[in-house]
Design an enzyme around this catalytic site. Structure first.
Site, mmCIF file in Angstrom:
data_model
loop_
_atom_site.group_PDB
_atom_site.id
_atom_site.type_symbol
_atom_site.label_atom_id
_atom_site.label_comp_id
_atom_site.label_asym_id
_atom_site.label_seq_id
_atom_site.Cartn_x
_atom_site.Cartn_y
_atom_site.Cartn_z
ATOM 1 N N CYS A 59 -12.800 -20.224 40.704
ATOM 2 C CA CYS A 59 -12.282 -18.916 40.270
ATOM 3 C C CYS A 59 -12.202 -18.772 38.759
ATOM 4 O O CYS A 59 -12.486 -17.699 38.214
ATOM 5 C CB CYS A 59 -10.896 -18.702 40.875
ATOM 6 S SG CYS A 59 -10.776 -19.137 42.615
ATOM 7 N N ASP A 91 -5.374 -20.895 45.541
ATOM 8 C CA ASP A 91 -4.871 -20.594 46.887
ATOM 9 C C ASP A 91 -5.818 -21.143 47.946
ATOM 10 O O ASP A 91 -5.389 -21.750 48.928
ATOM 11 C CB ASP A 91 -4.728 -19.087 47.058
ATOM 12 C CG ASP A 91 -3.570 -18.519 46.251
ATOM 13 O OD1 ASP A 91 -2.903 -17.607 46.752
ATOM 14 O OD2 ASP A 91 -3.337 -18.999 45.137
ATOM 15 N N CYS A 132 -8.151 -16.693 39.414
ATOM 16 C CA CYS A 132 -7.521 -16.876 40.716
ATOM 17 C C CYS A 132 -6.254 -16.023 40.833
ATOM 18 O O CYS A 132 -5.663 -15.594 39.845
ATOM 19 C CB CYS A 132 -7.213 -18.351 40.948
ATOM 20 S SG CYS A 132 -6.810 -18.751 42.669
ATOM 21 N N ASP A 133 -5.810 -15.843 42.066
ATOM 22 C CA ASP A 133 -4.857 -14.803 42.448
ATOM 23 C C ASP A 133 -3.664 -14.622 41.514
ATOM 24 O O ASP A 133 -3.391 -13.521 41.036
ATOM 25 C CB ASP A 133 -4.297 -15.096 43.849
ATOM 26 C CG ASP A 133 -5.367 -15.110 44.920
ATOM 27 O OD1 ASP A 133 -6.552 -15.034 44.572
ATOM 28 O OD2 ASP A 133 -5.011 -15.219 46.098
ATOM 29 N N LYS A 134 -2.898 -15.688 41.279
ATOM 30 C CA LYS A 134 -1.624 -15.527 40.572
ATOM 31 C C LYS A 134 -1.803 -15.329 39.075
ATOM 32 O O LYS A 134 -0.890 -14.873 38.389
ATOM 33 C CB LYS A 134 -0.721 -16.739 40.817
ATOM 34 C CG LYS A 134 -0.517 -17.080 42.276
ATOM 35 C CD LYS A 134 -0.060 -15.880 43.084
ATOM 36 C CE LYS A 134 -0.117 -16.156 44.568
ATOM 37 N NZ LYS A 134 -1.467 -16.372 45.102
ATOM 38 N N CYS A 204 -12.729 -15.449 44.815
ATOM 39 C CA CYS A 204 -13.160 -15.180 46.192
ATOM 40 C C CYS A 204 -13.680 -13.754 46.345
ATOM 41 O O CYS A 204 -13.096 -12.797 45.831
ATOM 42 C CB CYS A 204 -12.024 -15.437 47.154
ATOM 43 S SG CYS A 204 -11.437 -17.149 47.143
ATOM 44 N N GLU A 454 0.815 -18.814 51.854
ATOM 45 C CA GLU A 454 -0.027 -17.902 52.622
ATOM 46 C C GLU A 454 -0.420 -18.564 53.935
ATOM 47 O O GLU A 454 -0.528 -19.786 54.013
ATOM 48 C CB GLU A 454 -1.287 -17.534 51.836
ATOM 49 C CG GLU A 454 -0.991 -16.677 50.630
ATOM 50 C CD GLU A 454 -2.250 -16.297 49.856
ATOM 51 O OE1 GLU A 454 -3.320 -16.864 50.154
ATOM 52 O OE2 GLU A 454 -2.155 -15.441 48.964
ATOM 53 N N SER A 480 -2.880 -14.285 53.099
ATOM 54 C CA SER A 480 -4.004 -14.184 52.181
ATOM 55 C C SER A 480 -4.595 -12.790 52.266
ATOM 56 O O SER A 480 -4.508 -12.118 53.297
ATOM 57 C CB SER A 480 -5.070 -15.214 52.555
ATOM 58 O OG SER A 480 -6.295 -14.920 51.931
#
Length: 570
Positions: A59, A91, A132-134, A204, A454, A480
């Site tokens: 990511c 994640d 990435c997500d966070k 992702c 998640e 997720s």
């Protein structure tokens, strides 16, 4: 000869002049000269370039390269860039393991670290490279705290993998684990899929949490729409990074601050984007956290109101057919802005970091002829968004239901109760979950987990076993963005803090009623009260270290799971 210490201060050095100017700053300049900065460098505005490069995921893997191009753009526009790193937790890599507890905690650590470096080194502006997500909400949270001119630049989405003639993402691999458990996929099949699903750098590929937040930040105005949406490995991404460096210098010169951009209108625009793209339920918690940092009043119920009135116009995985690289090829997220503006579903006049309003961003979009990713507002994919906020006797402070990717709005069934994700996953892989069940996973909330893991391993395995359309799952943990099926997460208060989820027993009937906006335990109120009176909290999973600190200070999911003073739970 003029003294080298009498040089006029650049007016754009609103913060860094304290660090670099005058005779008293000689020791500080000496330290900076040790690593190659010159007098001319230090006379310019200092711009922090935050990256989350780490060798544990694809990511953020392109951040080092992108940072060099951002720095080139900053220098060309008259600034001096200073690169620094934060941490990041994947994640997808940690999913289904105890390591996943670190994911949400990392959001606070990333925000804190960006804030600390920027305050410590008195940067005049910031570019935050995210992946990435966070990392996405964390960067905005830090910018809002600092209120320093800056922007967020998304490293971009990963390309889709190719397997047996079709596009695949990491979601397909998680679901394939369930198919493998039932014997539908062989060891070789699963291994072949795993080898091709993630072909290179980037976050992702579906409208999972990273891409949901990336598109939301475009609508929020803090991320440059034409730049962030370019995929990670696209040839234009490096030039886009240079343009981001140039753009931050304009923000610094004009003193345009996040407080002028991250307003109530902007946050409502971001919510509309999440709804219109069938985005991740995690956006609810992240946007509430951003709103709190920006000083904007925002209730989770606002998400329900906006989602109910906002049609889904983008066909993106997991609920749709396409991935983020397809959206970029179609014309980008601005297509969604254009369609929503036709029905006044966004605030057109909200400004963005590139100086345009969101309405202008939509007006100027170039649509690829024949694209099928974004449909017209008059013929939407669904007439309402993919998120609903429920309350009821199992979620007095609210929970988040995911509606994208299925048509169910009611489910009643017997509870199958698990006190951890691992116990539930074991039951799923033993094929002991029956059609009609309501799977309950508790003690996975922000404090109880800690870290609010998640549940993609569980939800994907259920789908892989063919149960995705016949069971429901509720949890005080998270889902997720790749999750699809009838799911309710973020249940508040969480079980570890005495929420009613803690007293559910196997066989209790549970109702999920989206139209009534209720998550109900079909047990008499006096029995619920008796069970709660008899309940004792479990011992914390961690007695010391970062998880213990987090569990002791984190707010509920309905308040954004933040660790700011004043938001602590009792």
């Amino acid at each position: 000869m003029a003294s080298p210490y009498s040089r006029p201060t650049d007016p754009a050095k609103r913060r860094s002049a304290e660090l670099t100017d005058g005779a008293a700053s000689a020791p500080r300049r000496a330290m900076l000269k040790a690593i190659g900065f010159t007098d001319d460098d230090l006379a310019r505005p200092l711009i922090g370039i935050a990256t989350e490069w780490i060798e544990t995921m694809p990511c953020n893997f392109n951040h080092r390269d992108l940072a060099q191009r951002v720095k080139k753009g900053v220098r060309a526009a008259g600034g001096t860039p200073m690169e620094f790193n934060t941490i990041s937790i994947s994640d997808a890599v940690t999913m289904g393991t105890s390591g996943m507890r670190a994911s949400l905690v990392s959001r606070e650590v990333i925000a804190d670290s960006i804030e600390l470096v920027a305050r410590g080194h008195l940067f005049d502006g910031l570019v935050c490279l995210v992946g990435c997500d966070k990392t996405l909400p964390a960067a905005v949270m830090a910018l809002c705290r600092l209120d320093v001119p800056g922007l967020v630049m998304y490293g971009g989405s990963i390309a889709a993998g190719k397997w047996r003639g079709r596009d695949v993402t990491i979601q397909d691999v998680f679901e394939a684990v369930g198919e493998h458990a039932t014997g539908e996929l062989s060891d070789d099949d699963l291994h072949d899929l795993e080898n091709v699903a993630c072909p290179g750098a980037g976050a992702c590929g579906g409208q999972f949490t990273a891409n949901t937040m990336a598109t939301a930040l475009d609508f929020l105005g803090i991320s440059p729409s034409d730049l962030s949406g370019i995929p990670a490995t696209h040839p234009a991404k490096k030039e886009a990074a240079e343009r981001a460096g140039e753009l931050v210098m304009k923000l610094v010169r004009d003193d345009v601050r996040p407080s002028e951009i991250v307003t109530l209108k902007a946050i409502e625009n971001a919510i509309a984007c999440v709804a219109a793209t069938g985005g991740s339920t995690n956006a609810v918690m992240h946007l509430i956290a951003i709103a709190r940092e920006a000083g904007v009043e925002m209730s989770i119920d606002r998400f329900h109101e906006i989602s109910e009135r906002t049609p889904i116009v983008a066909s993106l995985k997991p609920g749709g057919d396409y991935v983020a690289t397809d959206l970029h090829a179609a014309g980008g997220i601005a297509l969604v802005a254009r369609e929503l503006a036709k029905r006044n579903l966004i605030h057109r006049d909200a400004i963005t970091v590139d100086g345009r309003t969101l309405g202008e961003v939509g007006d100027e979009v170039h649509e690829t002829p024949g694209q099928k990713v974004v449909v017209g507002i008059d013929s939407p994919i669904k007439d309402h968004g993919g998120i609903s906020i429920l309350r009821g006797n199992l979620a007095p402070d609210g929970c988040v239901a995911k509606l994208a990717g299925h048509e169910r709005r009611f489910h009643r069934g017997p509870a199958r109760v698990f006190d951890s994700e691992e116990d539930c996953f074991e039951a799923v892989t033993r094929q002991s979950i029956a059609p009609g069940d309501v799977v309950v996973i508790r003690y996975e909330g922000p404090a109880g987990g800690p870290g609010m893991r998640e549940m993609l391993s569980v939800t994907a395995a259920l789908v892989g076993e063919g149960l995705g359309d016949s069971v429901a799952l509720i949890t005080d943990g998270r889902f997720s963005g790749a999750t699809h099926g009838f799911m309710c997460g973020h249940i508040s208060p969480e079980a570890a803090r005495g929420g009613p989820l803690a007293i559910v027993r196997d066989g209790d009937e549970i109702e999920i009623d989206v139209d009534a906006r209720e998550l109900r335990l079909a047990v008499a109120q006096d029995e619920i009260e008796k069970r709660l009176a008899d309940w004792t909290p479990p011992s914390p999973r961690y007695a010391r270290g970062v998880f213990a600190k987090y569990a002791a200070s984190v707010s509920s999911a309905s308040e954004g799971a933040v660790t700011e003073p004043g938001f602590f739970a009792d």
